[in-house]
Scaffold this motif. Structure first.
Motif, PDB file in Angstrom:
ATOM      1  N   CYS A   1       0.828  -1.207   0.000  1.00 51.51           N
ATOM      2  CA  CYS A   1       0.000   0.000   0.000  1.00 51.51           C
ATOM      3  C   CYS A   1       0.862   1.257   0.000  1.00 51.51           C
ATOM      4  O   CYS A   1       1.845   1.340   0.739  1.00 51.51           O
ATOM      5  CB  CYS A   1      -0.914   0.020   1.229  1.00 51.51           C
ATOM      6  SG  CYS A   1      -2.068  -1.365   1.255  1.00 51.51           S
TER       7      CYS A   1
ATOM      8  N   CYS B   1      -3.359   4.945   0.428  1.00 50.49           N
ATOM      9  CA  CYS B   1      -4.251   3.836   0.807  1.00 50.49           C
ATOM     10  C   CYS B   1      -4.312   3.693   2.331  1.00 50.49           C
ATOM     11  O   CYS B   1      -3.334   3.972   3.021  1.00 50.49           O
ATOM     12  CB  CYS B   1      -3.753   2.520   0.200  1.00 50.49           C
ATOM     13  SG  CYS B   1      -4.870   1.137   0.517  1.00 50.49           S
TER      14      CYS B   1
ATOM     15  N   CYS C   1      -3.991  -4.144   2.256  1.00 54.44           N
ATOM     16  CA  CYS C   1      -4.409  -4.804   1.013  1.00 54.44           C
ATOM     17  C   CYS C   1      -3.650  -6.093   0.715  1.00 54.44           C
ATOM     18  O   CYS C   1      -4.174  -6.969   0.046  1.00 54.44           O
ATOM     19  CB  CYS C   1      -4.212  -3.874  -0.181  1.00 54.44           C
ATOM     20  SG  CYS C   1      -5.247  -2.408  -0.138  1.00 54.44           S
TER      21      CYS C   1
ATOM     22  N   CYS D   1      -1.557  -3.994  -3.351  1.00 53.13           N
ATOM     23  CA  CYS D   1      -2.491  -2.848  -3.307  1.00 53.13           C
ATOM     24  C   CYS D   1      -2.883  -2.414  -4.716  1.00 53.13           C
ATOM     25  O   CYS D   1      -2.104  -1.792  -5.432  1.00 53.13           O
ATOM     26  CB  CYS D   1      -1.853  -1.692  -2.548  1.00 53.13           C
ATOM     27  SG  CYS D   1      -3.000  -0.308  -2.358  1.00 53.13           S
TER      28      CYS D   1
HETATM   29 ZN   LIG Z   1      -3.767  -0.637  -0.243  1.00 52.14          ZN
END
Ligand SMILES: [Zn+2]
Length: 222
Positions: A136, A140, A144, A147
């Motif tokens: 990420c 963000c 994730c 990501c």
């Molecule tokens: Zn992310």
């Protein structure tokens, strides 16, 4: 203006989620609570996938790869869809939270060049360790694994329209950044709740039909 298609792999190009299938085959009782925690949002994708692969001894990797190869079913129409994108001059980028050992064999069997972002396993230790290809970025909120919105931001030159194709929660952050979305399953519910411009799809023949139809609502957004 360039059009770039960001396409998910598990549950989208491949009909099933391969990470869950691998875990249910090789370490079912240990993995199931982790699968459920990730599905319910109690655990991030990043943490859950790392924990699940640590359940697998590195020595079993060849068995895992063979299982994945034998059990991947590609959603109908994918090859035709890729061909159409090539004819239109659209760039297709497969962005997968999955792994090279099951994503690459499917994509490399196609005749049209496609960019791939996916993860790999570090097998040097006793257990499988995940190496995330794209963590990420600062924009963000994190968690994730790979990501997808970070990948899109890195590809955005300010002259690019993005089409996102996907099925799940991990595609939603990418879908929010897209000009247009083709969605199925949980992603379809999420984009409809948020009013994001989208069409449902079942096979890639549906997506191909929409992009070949110049009157499609898709062309109001890209
Ligand atoms: Zn992310």
């Amino acid at each position: 203006m360039t059009v770039r298609v960001i396409c998910d792999f598990d549950g989208t190009i491949a009909e099933k989620d391969m990470i869950a299938a691998i875990m249910r085959e090789f370490v079912p009782s240990e993995a199931e609570p982790i699968i459920q925690d990730v599905y319910r949002g109690k655990k991030s994708v990043r943490v859950g996938v790392e924990e699940m692969f640590r359940l697998l001894p590195s020595a079993r990797f060849e068995d895992v790869a063979a299982f994945a190869k034998a059990n991947t079913i590609v959603r109908p129409g994918f090859q035709q869809f890729i061909h159409t994108c090539g004819k239109l001059g659209w760039k297709v980028t497969v962005v997968s939270g999955g792994f090279d050992f099951f994503v690459h064999p499917v994509i490399h069997s196609l005749s049209t060049p496609v960019d791939i972002y996916c993860n790999r396993l570090d097998l040097r230790g006793p257990r499988c360790e995940v190496e995330w290809a794209v963590p990420c970025d600062a924009t963000c909120e994190g968690g994730c694994g790979l990501c997808k919105p970070s990948v899109m931001r890195s590809l955005d030159d300010g002259q690019t329209s993005f089409i996102v194709i996907g099925d799940g929660v991990t595609d939603f952050k990418a879908a929010r950044e897209a000009n247009y979305v083709f969605a199925r399953a949980r992603l379809l519910e999420l984009v409809r709740e948020q009013g994001i411009p989208a069409s449902p799809f079942d096979t890639f023949y549906d997506v191909d039909g929409a992009i070949q139809d110049g009157g499609s609502s898709l062309y109001d957004y890209i």
